[in-house]
Design a protein around this motif. Structure first.
Motif, mmCIF file in Angstrom:
data_model
loop_
_atom_site.group_PDB
_atom_site.id
_atom_site.type_symbol
_atom_site.label_atom_id
_atom_site.label_comp_id
_atom_site.label_asym_id
_atom_site.label_seq_id
_atom_site.Cartn_x
_atom_site.Cartn_y
_atom_site.Cartn_z
ATOM 1 N N LEU A 296 1.199 -1.382 0.263
ATOM 2 C CA LEU A 296 -0.246 -0.364 0.178
ATOM 3 C C LEU A 296 0.578 1.303 0.035
ATOM 4 C CD1 LEU A 296 -3.045 -1.116 2.715
ATOM 5 C CD2 LEU A 296 -3.044 -0.800 0.350
ATOM 6 N N LEU A 297 2.025 0.951 0.086
ATOM 7 C CA LEU A 297 3.008 2.346 1.126
ATOM 8 C C LEU A 297 3.900 2.655 -0.280
ATOM 9 C CD1 LEU A 297 4.032 2.483 4.370
ATOM 10 C CD2 LEU A 297 2.561 4.034 3.291
ATOM 11 N N LEU A 298 4.082 1.491 -0.958
ATOM 12 C CA LEU A 298 5.017 1.948 -1.960
ATOM 13 C C LEU A 298 4.144 3.272 -3.513
ATOM 14 C CD1 LEU A 298 7.235 1.419 -4.574
ATOM 15 C CD2 LEU A 298 6.360 -0.458 -5.040
ATOM 16 N N PRO A 299 3.071 3.002 -3.626
ATOM 17 C CA PRO A 299 2.472 4.099 -4.812
ATOM 18 C C PRO A 299 3.321 6.146 -3.791
ATOM 19 C CG PRO A 299 1.378 2.434 -4.637
ATOM 20 C CD PRO A 299 1.964 1.923 -3.788
ATOM 21 N N GLU A 300 2.209 5.567 -2.310
ATOM 22 C CA GLU A 300 2.786 6.787 -1.793
ATOM 23 C C GLU A 300 3.978 7.304 -1.921
ATOM 24 O OE1 GLU A 300 -0.785 8.006 -0.671
ATOM 25 O OE2 GLU A 300 -1.059 6.536 -1.317
ATOM 26 N N ILE A 301 5.251 6.167 -1.318
ATOM 27 C CA ILE A 301 6.608 7.088 -1.540
ATOM 28 C C ILE A 301 6.307 7.169 -2.651
ATOM 29 C CG2 ILE A 301 8.239 6.008 -0.775
ATOM 30 C CD1 ILE A 301 7.106 4.085 1.110
ATOM 31 N N THR A 302 6.121 6.201 -3.842
ATOM 32 C CA THR A 302 6.510 6.922 -5.350
ATOM 33 C C THR A 302 5.800 8.560 -5.043
ATOM 34 O OG1 THR A 302 6.592 4.549 -6.186
ATOM 35 C CG2 THR A 302 6.309 6.364 -7.572
ATOM 36 N N GLU A 303 4.544 8.911 -4.806
ATOM 37 C CA GLU A 303 3.885 9.801 -5.023
ATOM 38 C C GLU A 303 4.463 11.465 -4.759
ATOM 39 O OE1 GLU A 303 -1.237 9.769 -5.994
ATOM 40 O OE2 GLU A 303 0.062 10.716 -4.052
ATOM 41 N N ALA A 304 4.702 10.606 -3.245
ATOM 42 C CA ALA A 304 5.320 11.694 -2.523
ATOM 43 C C ALA A 304 7.028 12.303 -2.735
ATOM 44 C CB ALA A 304 5.900 11.629 -1.439
ATOM 45 N N TYR A 305 7.192 11.173 -3.616
ATOM 46 C CA TYR A 305 8.734 11.410 -4.493
ATOM 47 C C TYR A 305 8.946 11.723 -5.775
ATOM 48 C CZ TYR A 305 13.302 10.526 -6.665
ATOM 49 O OH TYR A 305 14.946 10.363 -7.160
ATOM 50 N N SER A 318 9.889 6.535 7.602
ATOM 51 C CA SER A 318 10.622 6.360 9.383
ATOM 52 C C SER A 318 9.535 5.509 9.747
ATOM 53 C CB SER A 318 10.514 7.900 9.745
ATOM 54 O OG SER A 318 10.517 7.888 10.875
ATOM 55 N N ARG A 319 8.367 6.078 9.831
ATOM 56 C CA ARG A 319 6.882 4.840 10.078
ATOM 57 C C ARG A 319 6.983 3.656 9.892
ATOM 58 N NH1 ARG A 319 4.475 10.388 10.218
ATOM 59 N NH2 ARG A 319 3.259 9.346 7.454
ATOM 60 N N THR A 320 7.606 3.543 8.737
ATOM 61 C CA THR A 320 7.551 2.351 7.532
ATOM 62 C C THR A 320 8.518 1.269 8.805
ATOM 63 O OG1 THR A 320 6.516 2.485 5.457
ATOM 64 C CG2 THR A 320 7.800 0.736 5.681
ATOM 65 N N ILE A 321 8.974 2.073 8.705
ATOM 66 C CA ILE A 321 10.901 0.842 9.326
ATOM 67 C C ILE A 321 10.050 0.302 11.064
ATOM 68 C CG2 ILE A 321 12.890 0.901 10.341
ATOM 69 C CD1 ILE A 321 13.981 2.850 7.838
ATOM 70 N N SER A 322 9.950 1.679 11.268
ATOM 71 C CA SER A 322 9.155 0.944 12.876
ATOM 72 C C SER A 322 8.300 0.382 12.844
ATOM 73 C CB SER A 322 8.798 3.104 13.655
ATOM 74 O OG SER A 322 8.307 2.418 14.236
ATOM 75 N N ILE A 323 7.133 0.217 12.287
ATOM 76 C CA ILE A 323 6.399 -0.705 12.275
ATOM 77 C C ILE A 323 7.061 -2.160 11.792
ATOM 78 C CG2 ILE A 323 4.626 -1.742 11.280
ATOM 79 C CD1 ILE A 323 4.106 1.302 10.462
ATOM 80 N N THR A 324 7.649 -2.525 10.575
ATOM 81 C CA THR A 324 8.609 -3.496 10.336
ATOM 82 C C THR A 324 9.138 -3.911 12.280
ATOM 83 O OG1 THR A 324 8.764 -1.914 7.980
ATOM 84 C CG2 THR A 324 10.437 -4.325 9.014
ATOM 85 N N LEU A 325 9.886 -3.115 11.944
ATOM 86 C CA LEU A 325 11.593 -3.958 13.345
ATOM 87 C C LEU A 325 10.419 -4.317 14.586
ATOM 88 C CD1 LEU A 325 14.541 -1.276 13.248
ATOM 89 C CD2 LEU A 325 14.513 -3.790 11.932
ATOM 90 N N THR A 326 9.120 -3.291 15.104
ATOM 91 C CA THR A 326 8.298 -3.458 16.127
ATOM 92 C C THR A 326 7.643 -4.781 15.741
ATOM 93 O OG1 THR A 326 8.195 -1.232 15.756
ATOM 94 C CG2 THR A 326 6.545 -2.825 17.151
ATOM 95 N N VAL A 327 7.501 -5.267 14.129
ATOM 96 C CA VAL A 327 6.800 -6.811 14.262
ATOM 97 C C VAL A 327 7.930 -7.609 14.175
ATOM 98 C CG1 VAL A 327 5.659 -7.646 12.870
ATOM 99 C CG2 VAL A 327 4.918 -5.601 13.052
ATOM 100 N N TRP A 495 1.071 0.432 17.336
ATOM 101 C CA TRP A 495 0.049 1.605 16.907
ATOM 102 C C TRP A 495 0.572 2.257 15.633
ATOM 103 C CZ3 TRP A 495 -4.941 2.259 17.578
ATOM 104 C CH2 TRP A 495 -5.664 3.753 17.646
ATOM 105 N N GLU A 496 1.710 2.188 15.430
ATOM 106 C CA GLU A 496 1.516 3.815 14.614
ATOM 107 C C GLU A 496 1.251 3.073 13.271
ATOM 108 O OE1 GLU A 496 5.984 4.479 14.092
ATOM 109 O OE2 GLU A 496 6.090 4.549 15.629
ATOM 110 N N VAL A 497 0.727 1.600 12.749
ATOM 111 C CA VAL A 497 0.291 1.128 12.013
ATOM 112 C C VAL A 497 -1.245 1.647 12.194
ATOM 113 C CG1 VAL A 497 -0.690 -1.173 11.181
ATOM 114 C CG2 VAL A 497 1.117 -1.204 11.982
ATOM 115 N N VAL A 498 -2.011 1.856 12.396
ATOM 116 C CA VAL A 498 -3.380 2.449 12.784
ATOM 117 C C VAL A 498 -3.066 3.710 12.390
ATOM 118 C CG1 VAL A 498 -5.395 3.164 14.258
ATOM 119 C CG2 VAL A 498 -4.552 0.820 13.707
ATOM 120 N N SER A 499 -2.347 4.629 13.225
ATOM 121 C CA SER A 499 -1.529 5.801 12.762
ATOM 122 C C SER A 499 -1.435 7.034 11.706
ATOM 123 C CB SER A 499 -1.316 6.792 13.941
ATOM 124 O OG SER A 499 0.368 6.498 14.265
#
Length: 505
Positions: A296-305, A318-327, A495-499
């Motif tokens: 889901l985030l790849l299109p968002e990251i591409t668009e922002a870039y 930053s949030r993606t890395i945080s979520i990845t490592l937490t899980v 919780w960052e997954v939701v926020s």
């Protein structure tokens, strides 16, 4: 993407991914029980060769479709959507036919020279028929990712998985009576039929979506599509071609080198099947939680870039890395703590449990590598990921040739540990350089590790002295205690997954 759409897509993809992986893992346990570790080893080698031709059929097209269609919708308003997607589909079909023809014509040679087993010929010939379908489907999936429409894909994937399982269960007993090669052929035949159904479902959905977007209005001609496809897809394709060739070489080498150590080709196939076909399936199961976020985030990251919105881009990464490592820290800890029980409950095999215990601690690097690799591709860093992939594969091949004939499976496990650490660190370093992000030690590493330690201490002090029941109950209750305590201490990270959805706007 608005908040409601993101939440809806997150729920759909996460639920479907968990269901598909759960069904797939349960069915893999069933398959391993039917064809044994040796059969799983042969099936993995067949899959290795197939993946090489699959890379030829699909490499770069899906990623390019997502990026090009996302850019068209963001910057061009979608006026050239039909023309653009039509040309992308034509390119995908051409690659699929080319790859399928090559695999069919070379099936005998690859079975003898690469796999080292003539029983693989039938499976390779059957799988060749699926490549044009898979290539077109990959492009269509890129289209729907760019459109932020995931419901149809999940429906098609669920239907594909259920049909595959139904066909296998119907024909596998008769195929087993004919031999292991025929059994593998039955498995891949079911997969080919299921992929055709999935492709038809997605194709019909694509046609309906085009009519919604443009109606019957003639699409403006999309110019420079193939040049743009080459610009985006060629580095991705080159990475995947070279990586796939090197992975194929490695996977062919491993059983051969194990046979030198064990003195038996059958034993080598059994060990290879237990690791690649059984243990790795378990280790990758929790990635369902994260693959949804990545998709889901790849299109968002591409668009922002593409739009130059640097602050939003950095926040997403930053949030993606945080979520990845937490899980992944939680999952790696659970697999390490309960490896023996997992091997016993799922496969009745202590060897599988040993493999899980060894690889569990590097799961955060394994998951982080996959996530960061996708992010870098969205930031036009394909050449960097290509370079790191080649370095890693060459190092793995050299280490396999050096260590496995002398140390057997323990040597190969060392190779895997080294590889995951090496590529994970290189990819993360490149991402930090490109984006200017700084490592958030507390959110990314210290908080998850301390939470895992708290969960382990709670398990040792509260549950372990009073544990009762069979291994399955021990697995469920023990992992539940660790997980609950972990979530209490690291819940803000999850919780960052939701926020995240609130901050994407």
């Amino acid at each position: 993407m608005d908040r409601g759409t993101f939440l809806k897509n997150t729920v759909i993809l996460t639920g479907a991914s968990l269901a598909l992986r759960g069904i797939g893992m349960v069915f893999r346990v069933y398959l391993a029980a039917k064809i044994g570790a040796q059969g799983m080893g042969l099936y993995q080698l067949i899959s290795t060769v197939y993946n090489l031709f699959l890379t030829l059929a699909t490499a770069g097209v899906g990623v390019a479709a997502t990026r090009m269609i996302t850019e068209e919708l963001a910057l061009g308003g979608g006026s050239r959507l039909r023309s653009l997607s039509g040309k992308l589909l034509a390119a995908a079909l051409g690659l699929g036919i080319l790859a399928g023809g090559l695999q069919f014509l070379t099936a005998g040679l690859t079975a003898q020279r690469w796999v080292g087993d003539s029983r693989a010929v039938l499976s390779l010939q059957i799988l060749a028929a699926s490549l044009p379908v898979v290539a077109v489907t990959s492009c269509l999936q890129g289209y729907f990712m760019a459109r932020r429409s995931v419901g149809l894909m999940t429906t098609a994937q669920m239907a594909e998985q259920l049909l595959r399982i139904a066909i296998i269960m119907a024909i596998l007993p008769a195929a087993l009576a004919l031999g292991l090669g025929e059994a593998c052929g039955a498995v891949v035949l079911a997969g080919t039929a299921a992929e055709l159904l999935s492709g038809l479902v997605i194709w019909r959905g694509y046609r309906r979506d085009l009519r919604r977007v443009q109606g019957h209005q003639k699409s403006a001609p999309a110019k420079g599509v193939f040049r743009r496809l080459w610009t985006i897809g060629a580095p991705v394709a080159a990475t995947r071609y070279v990586g796939s060739i090197l992975r194929t070489l490695e996977n062919v080498m491993v059983p051969a080198c194990l046979a030198l150590f064990t003195g038996s080709r059958e034993t080598a196939l059994e060990q290879f099947g237990a690791l690649k076909g059984m243990a790795m399936a378990i280790l990758f199961f929790p990635f369902s939680f994260l693959s949804t976020l990545s998709t889901l985030l790849l299109p968002e990251i591409t668009e922002a870039y593409a739009q130059g919105r640097r602050q939003r881009l950095e926040g997403l990464i930053s949030r993606t890395i945080s979520i990845t490592l937490t899980v992944s820290v939680l999952m790696g800890g659970l697999f390490t703590f309960f490896a023996g029980t997992l091997g016993e409950v799922l496969y009745h095999d202590a060897q599988v449990g040993f493999y899980i215990r060894v690889l569990g601690p590097v799961m955060p690097f394994l998951y982080l590598e996959s996530m960061v690799d996708g992010i870098l591709k969205g930031l036009d860093q394909q050449l960097s990921t290509f370079r790191y992939s080649v370095w890693d594969s060459l190092a793995r091949i050299a280490l396999v040739a050096l260590l496995v004939p002398r140390a057997g499976m323990k040597g190969f496990l060392f190779v895997m540990l080294f590889s995951n650490l090496f590529t994970g660190i290189l990819n993360l370093r490149r991402l930090l350089v490109v984006t200017g992000l700084r490592i958030r030690w507390w959110a990314w590493a210290l908080r998850p590790l301390l939470a895992l330690l708290a969960g382990w201490l709670a398990y040792r002090s509260i549950y372990l002295p009073h544990r009762i029941g069979p291994p399955l109950w021990d697995l469920i209750l023990g992992s539940g205690v660790v997980s609950v305590v972990y979530l209490i201490f690291a819940g803000s990270g999850l919780w960052e997954v939701v926020s995240t959805s609130k901050k994407l706007r």
